[in-house]
Structure formats: structure tokens, C-alpha cells
Design a protein around this motif. Structure first.
Motif, PDB file in Angstrom:
ATOM      1  N   ASP A  79       1.301  71.546   8.555  1.00 27.92           N
ATOM      2  CA  ASP A  79       2.313  71.759  10.027  1.00 27.92           C
ATOM      3  C   ASP A  79       3.388  71.320   9.538  1.00 27.92           C
ATOM      4  O   ASP A  79       3.707  70.390   8.994  1.00 27.92           O
ATOM      5  CB  ASP A  79       2.236  71.342  11.175  1.00 27.92           C
ATOM      6  N   LEU A  80       4.555  71.887   9.297  1.00 22.54           N
ATOM      7  CA  LEU A  80       6.085  72.460   9.174  1.00 22.54           C
ATOM      8  C   LEU A  80       6.821  71.263  10.458  1.00 22.54           C
ATOM      9  O   LEU A  80       6.497  73.030  11.665  1.00 22.54           O
ATOM     10  CB  LEU A  80       6.137  73.408   8.379  1.00 22.54           C
ATOM     11  N   ARG A  81       7.411  70.631  10.460  1.00 23.41           N
ATOM     12  CA  ARG A  81       7.716  70.136  12.139  1.00 23.41           C
ATOM     13  C   ARG A  81       9.859  70.394  11.407  1.00 23.41           C
ATOM     14  O   ARG A  81      10.041  69.960  10.845  1.00 23.41           O
ATOM     15  CB  ARG A  81       7.126  69.093  12.401  1.00 23.41           C
ATOM     16  N   VAL A  82      10.617  71.038  12.461  1.00 21.25           N
ATOM     17  CA  VAL A  82      11.474  69.730  12.338  1.00 21.25           C
ATOM     18  C   VAL A  82      11.981  69.510  13.624  1.00 21.25           C
ATOM     19  O   VAL A  82      11.658  70.019  14.561  1.00 21.25           O
ATOM     20  CB  VAL A  82      12.605  71.465  12.414  1.00 21.25           C
ATOM     21  N   ASN A  83      12.067  68.209  13.705  1.00 22.15           N
ATOM     22  CA  ASN A  83      12.975  67.616  14.928  1.00 22.15           C
ATOM     23  C   ASN A  83      11.789  67.162  16.042  1.00 22.15           C
ATOM     24  O   ASN A  83      11.411  67.540  17.539  1.00 22.15           O
ATOM     25  CB  ASN A  83      14.672  68.289  15.781  1.00 22.15           C
ATOM     26  N   GLY A  84      11.167  68.167  15.272  1.00 23.18           N
ATOM     27  CA  GLY A  84       9.278  67.630  16.452  1.00 23.18           C
ATOM     28  C   GLY A  84       8.732  68.545  16.300  1.00 23.18           C
ATOM     29  O   GLY A  84       7.706  68.700  16.874  1.00 23.18           O
ATOM     30  N   HIS A  85       9.551  69.798  16.898  1.00 30.21           N
ATOM     31  CA  HIS A  85       9.244  70.746  16.866  1.00 30.21           C
ATOM     32  C   HIS A  85       8.766  71.600  15.648  1.00 30.21           C
ATOM     33  O   HIS A  85       8.755  71.587  14.962  1.00 30.21           O
ATOM     34  CB  HIS A  85      10.359  72.166  17.310  1.00 30.21           C
ATOM     35  N   TYR A  86       7.030  72.300  16.301  1.00 31.94           N
ATOM     36  CA  TYR A  86       5.792  73.058  15.446  1.00 31.94           C
ATOM     37  C   TYR A  86       7.655  74.243  14.792  1.00 31.94           C
ATOM     38  O   TYR A  86       7.898  74.876  15.399  1.00 31.94           O
ATOM     39  CB  TYR A  86       5.180  73.291  16.180  1.00 31.94           C
ATOM     40  N   VAL A  87       6.393  74.445  13.703  1.00 33.61           N
ATOM     41  CA  VAL A  87       7.565  75.875  13.338  1.00 33.61           C
ATOM     42  C   VAL A  87       6.522  76.705  12.750  1.00 33.61           C
ATOM     43  O   VAL A  87       6.481  77.566  12.773  1.00 33.61           O
ATOM     44  CB  VAL A  87       8.292  75.601  11.834  1.00 33.61           C
ATOM     45  N   CYS A  88       5.221  76.169  11.472  1.00 34.47           N
ATOM     46  CA  CYS A  88       4.320  76.460  10.899  1.00 34.47           C
ATOM     47  C   CYS A  88       3.614  76.536  10.188  1.00 34.47           C
ATOM     48  O   CYS A  88       3.251  74.708   9.809  1.00 34.47           O
ATOM     49  CB  CYS A  88       4.322  78.510   9.787  1.00 34.47           C
TER      50      CYS A  88
END
Length: 79
Positions: free
Chosen positions: A11-20
Motif C-alpha cells: 500500500d502507498l500511504r501519505v500521512n498514514g492515509h491509504y492512497v492505492c
């Protein structure tokens, strides 16, 4: 890329939020997966590629082989 008879799910995450995510599985030598995300990041943002929770990832290759690529742009200049 996944190892033979194994799978990867990352998973790709930014600031702990799922992206894709990417997922690959094969019965043969290896399998690859790919995805694209265009993100507007800010100073201090945390970008991470992590193994999907609950799945043991089996990456193909050794610790000195790189199969992930990132491109980024800052102030409209490619880095």
C-alpha cells in the motif's frame, strides 16, 4: 515483484492515509505489479510504501536490487 509461488500486496500511504495498492501473485518465476498516483505533497508530509496489513510479502530479489521507482516534481522542476 513477487517470488515464485508467493504474493505481494503493498500500500502507498501519505500521512498514514491509504492512497492505492499493488498486488501480484504467481505459480511461476515471478509476477510484477504497478500503479500510478499523482500527489500534491507538502513539506513535512510522510510518504510510505508498506506491506498490506495481515499479509506476509515475499519480494523478489536481494537487498541490493531495486525494483521501485519514484519521480517527483518540486516548484515545477523534475528532480
Amino acid at each position: 515483484m513477487s517470488r515464485q509461488n508467493e504474493e505481494i500486496w503493498q500500500d502507498l500511504r501519505v500521512n498514514g492515509h491509504y492512497v492505492c495498492s499493488i498486488y501480484a501473485s504467481t505459480d511461476y518465476e515471478w509476477a510484477d505489479a504497478g500503479n500510478t498516483a499523482i500527489l500534491h505533497l507538502y513539506n513535512g508530509d510522510n510518504l510510505r510504501v508498506v506491506g498490506h496489513e495481515g499479509l506476509e510479502n515475499h519480494l523478489y530479489g536481494t537487498s541490493d536490487q531495486i525494483f521501485t521507482t519514484f519521480f517527483w516534481c518540486s516548484d515545477n522542476k523534475w528532480l
